[in-house]
Each structure stands twice: as structure tokens, then as C-alpha cells.
Write an enzyme that holds these catalytic residues in place. Structure first.
Site, short mmCIF file in Angstrom:
data_model
loop_
_atom_site.label_atom_id
_atom_site.label_comp_id
_atom_site.label_asym_id
_atom_site.label_seq_id
_atom_site.Cartn_x
_atom_site.Cartn_y
_atom_site.Cartn_z
N ALA A 32 -0.41 -3.00 5.46
CA ALA A 32 0.27 -2.42 4.29
C ALA A 32 1.76 -2.79 4.39
O ALA A 32 2.65 -1.94 4.35
CB ALA A 32 0.07 -0.91 4.22
N HIS A 34 5.53 -3.84 4.16
CA HIS A 34 6.60 -3.50 3.21
C HIS A 34 7.91 -4.09 3.72
O HIS A 34 7.93 -4.76 4.78
CB HIS A 34 6.69 -1.99 3.00
CG HIS A 34 6.79 -1.21 4.27
ND1 HIS A 34 7.80 -1.39 5.20
CD2 HIS A 34 5.99 -0.23 4.79
CE1 HIS A 34 7.64 -0.56 6.21
NE2 HIS A 34 6.53 0.15 6.00
N GLY A 36 10.31 -2.93 5.30
CA GLY A 36 10.65 -2.59 6.69
C GLY A 36 10.03 -3.58 7.66
O GLY A 36 10.70 -4.14 8.53
N HIS A 37 8.70 -3.84 7.47
CA HIS A 37 8.03 -4.80 8.35
C HIS A 37 8.64 -6.20 8.17
O HIS A 37 8.83 -6.93 9.15
CB HIS A 37 6.54 -4.90 7.99
CG HIS A 37 5.78 -3.61 8.14
ND1 HIS A 37 5.10 -3.03 7.10
CD2 HIS A 37 5.60 -2.82 9.21
CE1 HIS A 37 4.51 -1.93 7.54
NE2 HIS A 37 4.80 -1.77 8.81
N GLN A 61 -4.65 6.26 17.66
CA GLN A 61 -3.40 6.99 17.47
C GLN A 61 -3.47 7.97 16.30
O GLN A 61 -2.47 8.58 15.95
CB GLN A 61 -2.21 6.03 17.32
CG GLN A 61 -2.19 5.22 16.03
CD GLN A 61 -1.09 4.17 16.06
OE1 GLN A 61 -1.19 3.14 16.73
NE2 GLN A 61 -0.01 4.40 15.33
N GLY A 147 10.81 -1.07 14.56
CA GLY A 147 11.76 -0.42 13.65
C GLY A 147 12.28 0.89 14.22
O GLY A 147 11.56 1.63 14.88
N GLU A 148 13.55 1.18 13.93
CA GLU A 148 14.14 2.46 14.34
C GLU A 148 13.60 3.62 13.51
O GLU A 148 13.83 4.77 13.84
CB GLU A 148 15.66 2.41 14.20
CG GLU A 148 16.33 1.58 15.26
CD GLU A 148 17.85 1.63 15.21
OE1 GLU A 148 18.41 2.23 14.28
OE2 GLU A 148 18.47 1.03 16.09
N SER A 185 8.28 3.48 3.99
CA SER A 185 7.16 3.77 4.89
C SER A 185 5.85 3.50 4.15
O SER A 185 5.78 3.67 2.92
CB SER A 185 7.22 5.25 5.28
OG SER A 185 5.96 5.72 5.68
O1 PAF Z 1 4.38 1.58 14.11
C1 PAF Z 1 3.22 1.21 13.91
O2 PAF Z 1 2.87 0.65 12.86
C2 PAF Z 1 2.16 1.46 14.99
O3 PAF Z 1 2.37 2.67 15.63
C3 PAF Z 1 2.05 0.31 16.00
C4 PAF Z 1 3.33 0.13 16.81
C5 PAF Z 1 1.73 -0.99 15.28
C6 PAF Z 1 0.92 0.60 16.98
O4 PAF Z 1 -0.29 0.74 16.32
#
Ligand code: PAF
Length: 284
Positions: A32, A34, A36-37, A61, A147-148, A185
């Protein structure tokens, strides 16, 4: 751009790149994609010979009541964005290849992973620590870009690299914001337009903290309480936590000392959507 789905194939490519003295930069995501990425990819592109982007919605997670199954997965769109941003390899494994049957090992975070987000989302950071470490071993990067925006996650990843003697440089990139100040986000898509404008209160809180500290206010607990009040008086919003931590140890800070850096951490609900944000502030 090559799309790789098998961990052993990605590992073989990374090994070959290393033998050919290529500097590998990795950006890890759950897709997904955006702005930020893409800012992380841009940073990686500037300082790496080869950029690997990983997309993996990591089940370990997510808590039982969290949004694993609803989490957005616009894969074709992500492929196009990654390609346009100059990614060399997109590693997008299937869950069964990352956590095969009889998978047993999980990394356990220490105290840092049990506070704040870790307390609200039990096991979350163990899941993050495990997948990030696995992806380090699969992609073999020299540099990893995070990212921070997820400040506690970043602190935990730095801790892992230090504790496990990983030969990887962690590079942090600043929070990317919409014009309104809302931090970008993947979960912003869950906000209605009303909630989206109410959510800008988090950024206003950061600005309030900056103004207070630069005008010599030292009582960080009092400033945090003022920000909680700002959030509480915004219709539809409620605070989860607002506090300052010291930038070095990520422990709660109560008074600002001259010359030191602090991070204001905020978590709040806007409607049913839980948002986190943060800002780094230096006391002068
Ligand atoms: O920040 C994220 O998108 C996730 O927590 C990460 C670092 C890719 C681990 O799944």
C-alpha cells in the site's frame, strides 16, 4: 525491476550483488505504498547501487483483533509505483515461505518493546523484530531505510542491529506529511473526510510543543497535558497517550534540558481509527 517471491532466490541474488561489490539498500514495507515509502526509496536510490523493496504483510505483528485481513493490498499499483521510483528488486514473498509449517523461532524484544505501542499491542514488536531480522538475512543490505513515523519501531530496529552486531547501517527518514500536517500512513484510508480533518490535531499538538519548548517552557509533562486537552476538545478524537521521551534512550522525559533533543510521541483515536505521530524537538 525484477519481482522475486522466493526467499532463497532473493538471498542468492543479494549474495551475487555483494560479490560484485554492489552497495545494497533495502526499504521494508507492508505494501500500500505511499509518499512516505517513496521518500525512503528515493533516499535509498541516492546512496545505494541496488535498491531492494520488500512488500510483506507480516501476520506475526498483528494482534488477534487487528486489521490483518482488511489491510490494503493493492499489489499491481505497488508494482507500478516501485518501478517508477527506481526499485531494482521487489521482494514479495508469500506467508507460507516466510513462516513455513513447523516455523518456531521468534525474536523477543526487551523493555523498549514492551512500553507504549508494545503495551497496547502485545507481541507486536516481537513480530516486527522477527520479520525485520529475517528480511535482513534474506536481502543482505548494507543500509536499511526506515521512517521516523514509527519512531518506536525505528528505535527497536536500531537496538536489534546493535544487540545482534548486524553489519547494517540504519538510515532514518523524516515523517512525510500532507499539506494539512496529517502524517501519511497506509491506515489513513480508514478515515472519513471529517475524521481526516480532525486528525490534523496531532500535528497541531506537535507545533504547540515546538512553540512551547522554543519559548523556554521546560515542563514537558505540563506541555503534554496541554496537548491532551487539545485532542480531547476535538470532536471525535480521544488521546491514547501523549508524552515526551529522550531521544537517546527513548525513556519518558519530564523536564527539558538545554541542548538536548526530545521526541514527542502521540497516539490518539479519530473515530475508530488509531493514529500515531511524533516530532523531534531540541530544547535551546
Ligand atoms: O513499518 C512497517 O511497514 C513494518 O512494520 C515493517 C518494518 C515492514 C515490518 O513488517
Amino acid at each position: 525491476m525484477q519481482i522475486i517471491t522466493e526467499p532463497c532466490q532473493m538471498q542468492a541474488i543479494a549474495e551475487k550483488l555483494r560479490l560484485n561489490r554492489q552497495l545494497i539498500g533495502v526499504v521494508m514495507t507492508m505494501g500500500a505504498l505511499h509518499e512516505g515509502h517513496l521518500s525512503l526509496v528515493k533516499l535509498a536510490r541516492q546512496s545505494s547501487g541496488t535498491v531492494i523493496l520488500t512488500i510483506f504483510v507480516n501476520p506475526s505483528q498483528f494482534g488477534v483483533n487487528e486489521d490483518l485481513h482488511q489491510y490494503p493490498r493493492p499489489f499491481e499499483q505497488d508494482v507500478a509505483l516501485a518501478k517508477a521510483a527506481g526499485v531494482d528488486y521487489l521482494f514479495a514473498p508469500e506467508a507460507k515461505n516466510i513462516y513455513p509449517e513447523n516455523y518456531q523461532t521468534t525474536l523477543e524484544c526487551g523493555a523498549l518493546g514492551k512500553r507504549l505501542e508494545g503495551e497496547r499491542r502485545p507481541g507486536h514488536f516481537n513480530g516486527v523484530a522477527t520479520i525485520v531480522t529475517k528480511l535482513f538475512h534474506i536481502t543482505k543490505p548494507h543500509r536499511a531505510f526506515f521512517g521516523e513515523k514509527d519512531a518506536q519501531q525505528l528505535a527497536i530496529i536500531r537496538q536489534i542491529v546493535q544487540d545482534l552486531d548486524l553489519d547494517i547501517t540504519v538510515v532514518a527518514a523524516p515523517v512525510v506529511r500532507e499539506e494539512s500536517g496529517l502524517a501519511i500512513s497506509s491506515r489513513n484510508i480508514y478515515l472519513s473526510s471529517q475524521e481526516r480533518s480532525a486528525a490534523t490535531i496531532l500535528y497541531q499538538g506537535i507545533c504547540h510543543a515546538e512553540k512551547s519548548i522554543t519559548s523556554n517552557k521546560r515542563d514537558l509533562v505540563a506541555i503534554a497535558a496541554e496537548i491532551e486537552q487539545m485532542i480531547a476538545s476535538t470532536p471525535g478524537c480521544r488521546t491514547d497517550y501523549v508524552l515526551f521521551v529522550d531521544e537517546e534512550r527513548f525513556e519518558q522525559a519530564e523536564r527539558a534540558e538545554e541542548g538536548k533533543e526530545y521526541r514527542l510521541l502521540l497516539a490518539a483515536y479519530c473515530g475508530a481509527v488509531r493514529l500515531i505521530d511524533n516530532g523531534k524537538i531540541r530544547a535551546c
